[in-house]
Enzyme design. Structure first.
Site, PDB file in Angstrom:
ATOM      1  N   LYS A  74       0.747  -1.179  -0.054  1.00 25.48           N
ATOM      2  CA  LYS A  74       0.144   0.115  -0.002  1.00 25.48           C
ATOM      3  C   LYS A  74       0.845   1.246   0.038  1.00 25.48           C
ATOM      4  O   LYS A  74       1.966   1.237   0.681  1.00 25.48           O
ATOM      5  CB  LYS A  74      -0.961   0.027   1.265  1.00 25.48           C
ATOM      6  CG  LYS A  74      -2.017   0.981   1.212  1.00 25.48           C
ATOM      7  CD  LYS A  74      -2.892   0.856   2.444  1.00 25.48           C
ATOM      8  CE  LYS A  74      -3.977   1.990   2.560  1.00 25.48           C
ATOM      9  NZ  LYS A  74      -4.810   1.733   3.500  1.00 25.48           N
ATOM     10  N   SER A 127      -9.647   1.578   2.639  1.00 25.00           N
ATOM     11  CA  SER A 127      -8.782   2.325   1.825  1.00 25.00           C
ATOM     12  C   SER A 127      -7.834   1.407   1.195  1.00 25.00           C
ATOM     13  O   SER A 127      -7.185   1.997   0.124  1.00 25.00           O
ATOM     14  CB  SER A 127      -8.130   3.528   2.771  1.00 25.00           C
ATOM     15  OG  SER A 127      -7.372   2.793   3.673  1.00 25.00           O
ATOM     16  N   SER A 167     -10.040  -0.836   6.750  1.00 25.82           N
ATOM     17  CA  SER A 167      -9.471  -0.614   5.638  1.00 25.82           C
ATOM     18  C   SER A 167      -8.504  -1.679   4.971  1.00 25.82           C
ATOM     19  O   SER A 167      -8.353  -1.563   3.913  1.00 25.82           O
ATOM     20  CB  SER A 167      -8.475   0.593   5.823  1.00 25.82           C
ATOM     21  OG  SER A 167      -9.177   1.857   5.572  1.00 25.82           O
TER      22      SER A 167
END
Ligand SMILES: [Mg+2]
Ligand SMILES: [Zn+2]
Lengths: 488, 488, 99
Positions: free
Chosen positions: B79, B154, B178
């Site tokens: 990420k 996210s 997330s």
């Protein structure tokens, strides 16, 4: 109730803690004179994703300071974030302590005798320092600068903030308080306490008691870089406020800066926006918990407090206040004088000698007592000899200089400067005695014929022998040997 | 077997046994990305050249007979809020569009030390704020199972990458769901560990007391494998637990779940969720019961009542402080300005997107004077109460079974104008963060329209092992999650 | 307690966030929606609940006081939007700008 118009002063002092590394990262704290932005890392540059980890030594030093002040040390305390925007604050928040500081309460005793007074302490907490701004203007001032430059070397350096209760009544008392606190942190070895270098920074809150006896509006004064500046700034500010009140004007709550060159405080011209620091518990740092026995251990390794020592030196040894003050300036020095006395030196003699001779050498060499080459057990015999009249002060100074220069004991030094080497004993002592007895034959006769019942003549002979031996003989041995010569 | 279907464990074994080279793994992944990425848009920054170099190094190691590590030659997606030295780390924000961190996140380092090869940085909602990856400042990522729908967020880019077979493993971060929510939406495993299990050093902070790094995978064994690599105490993170970590592999291969007590939350059962999710709940419940688990009901009344508002006070409050450092001075976006105040306002006004602004304002509001007690303090207390409620529930059960989300993946744009509706989607995931618990989302089948359905297992603190064992029992029946686009 | 437009602007200033006129209205609406949602917390019985009970966390660890230098300094400086030699540079600071 306070007299209307009497000053009420509280001090907030930021003390830089003398550690190797910063409060929350491993960067060096040695920022003075360093190339800008060299003592930095992701943590103290506020790089996204970096996290703080506390330096244990800061906790030790702060706990010692708190104990010296008689403050209550919190077993479990925490850190908060103080949020505000400024370029010297790389995370846009300062990690500080808020509702649960490391220590609360306690007091700092100032003044002597009649004037002795305890200034109560509100709290002692830990926080990180900000970086430094350099302004582009030729005069180095913010107001005239097109831009400013930021150096984060100082950012994250550990600070103890020590806040006093507003119970300081005069600028002189404020000065005394700061001087005492400075001495304390130096004495404990937790800070160099240097105001000029900024390792001890004083902010003062000043107000005048109103006609109703209540506290007036508080004004904060910053930027006082010496004890003298502090006293002058407070004098000025008190007069300024008194003047306003006399004229029926009101005192504005504000922060004012001391301008040492012009001898006045001035407010920041811009609008005083209300501060809203939005304090909240620092989520990156769990509670700061002192392990069992930690506080006790710190207490054990602490030296005796300087004000207690000072009192002891005055009452037990009869030293003057000035002597006691000088000798308790640093723990090394007070330990040194105590060692000298333990080794047999007279306290007053030791005090004089250390204040004049030892401190002279330390100043010349720019060293601390810890690095002084003449240990107390070497100095003490020299002082004893002076007291016994075996050495003149002049000769003793020469001997002392040799001891310092060559790292000798008193006896070794005496030998080197040509005084009869070492102690006169045996054969050499007998030779000296024979010479004296020859010269003083009449006295010998009188003693032998019993005309010296009080031992006066005998004493005279001993003195002559000691002088001939330049003090380098043991008086007892002289007396014994003389008796043998005289046969009585 | 198709290499894209292979687990990380199998790939690492194959590399170690020289059945396949790390370079071949990486090349296969690159080919897959080139094939699918044009449709899904999961990656912000591909790191193909670097990955090929790293793969070559692994192969050299293997050639020399050195231990290449437990993740030898395994392609991984990371990420874009995990720092990689010298490589763009944007956090999905204009603010950090060109930022190259000067250091590595600890988790990135752990992965590379274990032999993993990082292939690229994954798209995400700006600063991890969002549940759809539509808040990325650059482009939205699409759901691989239905390109009209969102992949969740996210960590949507990481989840979609694993779902598409770019790599068997990806790293994400989970502050309120997330990892788990996009795992559910993309039909893969996603694990949010116990707070403190995995280092946050180098994870760009959103809400420090809630953030945790965690893995995505398509096999339970891989979750255990990567936990063994990531779950290390880290001296750079003060919130990283010092407790010893188990070998997570030892929780696998259990014959049955006899003695396992599983709770279903009465309040969550009553909560309106889509019928296909209810069916999946029953499916998983039956499988676990078959495997020997016993079921009972638990009550979490405060959690369901207060969890969402509590989270949406605490997370924005911390975020408002964490994101204050983006001021245009040290890194990232900086907008031309006349003066400092202007620099701050303009840079932050332009650098942050709507959702980030919304949360910064909410956070600033709840911390500001006058509102702290009414909102922030109340939320902290509610958090304590929620934690306690979970703790009590875990007296009676070893694990909770709950939906990951109340809905199936929603359409692009569906919730953009209604933030509250978006927030409501986190109702089952965010209490897990508030209580610092581990949560695992697993794929429990597909809807009639082919959308993945996720179910969540929640354990007590340090209960990851239980979750792995239960997930494996489900995997044995339902099989490993499939690759989107047929996996070829 | 609805948040007015003025208050939104004040908070935006505290947060150093420039918000355009078009942004203000939706931000105000969203903030009020969220605050309304927070009202649910008001009904909770939170008497004697410790707000700071992150009991799950170990006490903060202590680092040894050892200084070491970091080799990434040049990289960090090169990220500066305006670098001036060894410094980060900022535009004119208006007095009273420090909040
Ligand atoms: Mg302070
Ligand atoms: Zn540093």
């Amino acid at each position: 109730m306070r007299q209307p118009g009497s000053p009420v002063i509280g001090l907030e002092i930021h003390v830089q803690v003398a550690t190797e590394s910063k409060l929350f990262c491993a960067c060096s704290t040695d920022y003075i004179g360093a190339v800008p932005n060299t003592h930095v890392c992701p943590v103290c540059l506020g790089q996204p994703g970096s996290l703080p980890v506390i330096n244990g030594r800061v906790v030790e030093y702060a706990v010692r300071t708190a104990l010296a002040l008689g403050a209550r040390v919190g077993k479990s305390t925490r850190f908060h974030r103080k949020n505000y925007f400024y370029p010297d604050l790389p995370k846009a928040y300062q990690i500080s302590q808020y509702d649960r500081p490391l220590a609360e309460g306690g007091a700092l005793p100032i003044g002597e005798g009649e004037n002795r007074k305890e200034i109560p302490i509100t709290r002692l907490h830990l926080e990180e320092d900000a970086g430094k701004l350099v302004h582009s203007a030729a005069d180095g001032r913010l107001g005239h600068s097109e831009y400013s430059l930021v150096d984060y070397n100082r950012g994250g350096v550990p600070l103890m903030e020590i806040v006093s209760e507003p119970e300081i009544s005069t600028p002189a008392e404020a000065r005394e308080y700061v001087a005492t606190l400075r001495q304390l942190v130096r004495y404990l070895g937790v800070s160099d306490g240097d105001m000029e270098k900024g390792s001890l920074r004083v902010d003062a809150n000043v107000s005048l008691t109103g006609a109703d006896g209540k506290l007036g509006t508080k004004v904060e004064i910053k930027n006082m870089n010496s004890l003298r500046a502090l006293e002058r700034a407070l004098d000025y500010e008190i007069a300024r406020q008194a003047d306003l009140i006399r004229k029926g004007e009101s005192v504005r709550q504000e922060t004012r800066h001391w301008d040492d060159g012009n001898g006045l405080t001035c407010g920041t011209r811009g609008k005083e926006e209300a501060h809203d620091y939005r304090y909240f518990p620092e989520p990156d740092l769990p509670a700061l918990v002192l392990p069992d026995g930690f506080v006790e251990k710190q207490r054990d390794i602490m030296p005796e407090m300087p004000w207690i020592l000072k009192e002891r030196f005055v009452t037990d040894w009869g030293l003057s206040l000035q002597d006691a003050a000088v000798l308790t300036e640093l723990p090394g020095l007070s330990r040194y004088v105590e060692d000298c006395v333990r080794e047999g030196a007279d306290p007053q003699r030791a005090a004089n000698w250390i204040r004049t001779e030892v401190l002279r050498v330390l100043n010349e060499k720019r060293i601390g007592i810890e690095d002084f080459g003449v240990p107390a057990e070497n100095l003490s015999p020299l002082l004893v000899k002076i007291d016994r009249g075996e050495l003149s002060t002049t000769l003793a100074k020469t001997v002392f200089d040799r001891m310092v220069a060559e790292g000798l004991t008193a006896l070794e030094a005496l030998e080197k400067i040509g005084a009869p080497s070492g102690r006169l004993t045996g054969e050499r002592l007998r030779n000296v005695i024979e010479r004296v007895l020859e010269k003083e034959s009449s006295a010998v006769e009188e003693i032998k014929s019993g005309k010296d019942p009080k031992g006066k003549k005998r004493g005279f002979l001993c003195g002559q022998i000691m002088r001939e031996a330049r003090g380098q003989a043991d008086p007892e041995e002289v007396a014994k040997t003389l008796s043998r010569f005289l046969g009585c | 077997m198709n290499r894209l279907q292979m687990s990380a464990a199998d790939l690492a074994r194959a590399v170690k046994n020289r059945e396949v080279s790390a370079a071949e793994n990486v090349q296969a992944s690159i080919a897959r990305i080139e094939e699918v990425e044009g449709r899904v848009h999961a990656l912000l920054t591909p790191l193909f050249d670097r990955a090929l170099e790293k793969a070559a190094q692994i192969d050299q190691k293997v050639g020399k007979g050195e231990d290449p590590g437990p993740l030898a030659g395994v392609p991984v997606i990371v990420k874009d809020n995990l720092c990689m030295r010298g490589l763009k780390t944007t956090c999905g924000s204009r603010m950090l569009e060109n930022w190259r961190p000067p250091y590595d996140a600890s988790t990135v380092r752990f992965m590379e030390e274990a032999g993993a090869v990082i292939l690229g940085k994954a798209n995400m909602d700006e600063f991890a704020m969002g549940s759809s990856t539509e808040n990325s400042a650059f482009f939205p990522t699409l759901n691989p199972w239905d390109l009209d729908r969102v992949p969740g967020g996210s960590s949507g880019g990481s989840a979609a990458s694993v779902a598409c077979g770019y790599a068997p493993l990806a790293l994400g971060s989970d502050t309120g769901g997330s990892i788990r929510q996009p795992a559910a939406f993309c039909g893969v495993y996603g694990l949010k560990p116990t707070y403190g299990l995995i280092s946050r050093y180098g994870l760009v902070a959103f809400a420090s007391s809630l953030d945790q790094v965690g893995p995505f995978s398509r096999s339970v064994e891989d979750l255990a494998l990567v936990l063994n690599v990531l779950a290390k105490p880290d001296p750079a993170d003060a919130t990283s637990s010092r407790r010893e970590r188990p070998d997570f592999m030892t929780f696998l291969g259990k014959e049955n779940l006899k003695g396992l007590r599983v709770g279903v939350v009465s309040e969550f059962e009553a909560y309106p969720v889509q019928p296909e999710i209810k069916e999946a709940m029953e499916r998983v419940q039956n499988i676990l019961r078959e495997a020997g688990a016993r079921f009972s009901c638990v009550n979490l009344p405060t959690t369901i009542e207060a969890g969402l508002p509590c989270y949406y006070i605490i997370a924005p409050a911390e975020a408002s402080s964490n994101l204050a450092r983006y001021d245009g001075v040290r890194y990232g976006l900086s907008v031309e300005a006349r003066n400092l105040g202007d620099l701050y306002m303009k840079t932050r006004g332009r650098g942050f997107g709507a959702e980030v602004k919304r949360r910064i304002l909410t956070g600033t509001y709840v911390l500001s004077s006058g509102y702290y007690d009414a909102y922030y303090l109340v939320a902290l207390k509610a958090r304590t109460k929620i934690s306690r409620e979970f703790k009590e529930a875990f007296q009676d059960v070893d694990m909770l079974l709950m939906p990951t989300t109340p809905t199936l993946p929603f359409r692009q744009g569906e919730n953009v104008e209604d933030p509250i509706q978006m927030y409501l989607g986190d109702v089952f995931t965010l209490p897990v963060n508030l209580a610092s618990l581990p949560g695992l989302s697993l794929n429990a089948g597909y809807s009639k329209t082919g959308l993945p359905v996720g179910i969540q297992l929640v354990g007590p603190q340090w209960g990851e092992g239980t979750l792995l064992a239960a997930a494996e029992a489900v995997e044995r029946v339902l099989g490993k999650p499939a690759c989107a686009f047929g996996g070829v | 307690m609805a948040v007015g437009e003025e208050e939104v602007r004040h908070i935006a200033l505290l947060a150093r966030l420039h918000v355009t006129d078009q942004e203000t209205e939706p931000l105000q609406r969203h903030l009020n929606d969220i605050l309304e949602h927070f009202e649910r917390l008001k009904g909770l019985d939170l008497v004697n609940v410790d707000p700071f009970a992150r009991e799950d966390l170990d006490a903060t660890p202590w680092r040894e006081d050892v200084a070491c230098s970091w080799e990434g300094r040049e990289e960090a400086l090169s990220e500066a939007p305006v670098r001036d030699g060894d410094f980060f540079r900022v535009p004119r600071i208006l007095e009273g700008n420090d909040e």
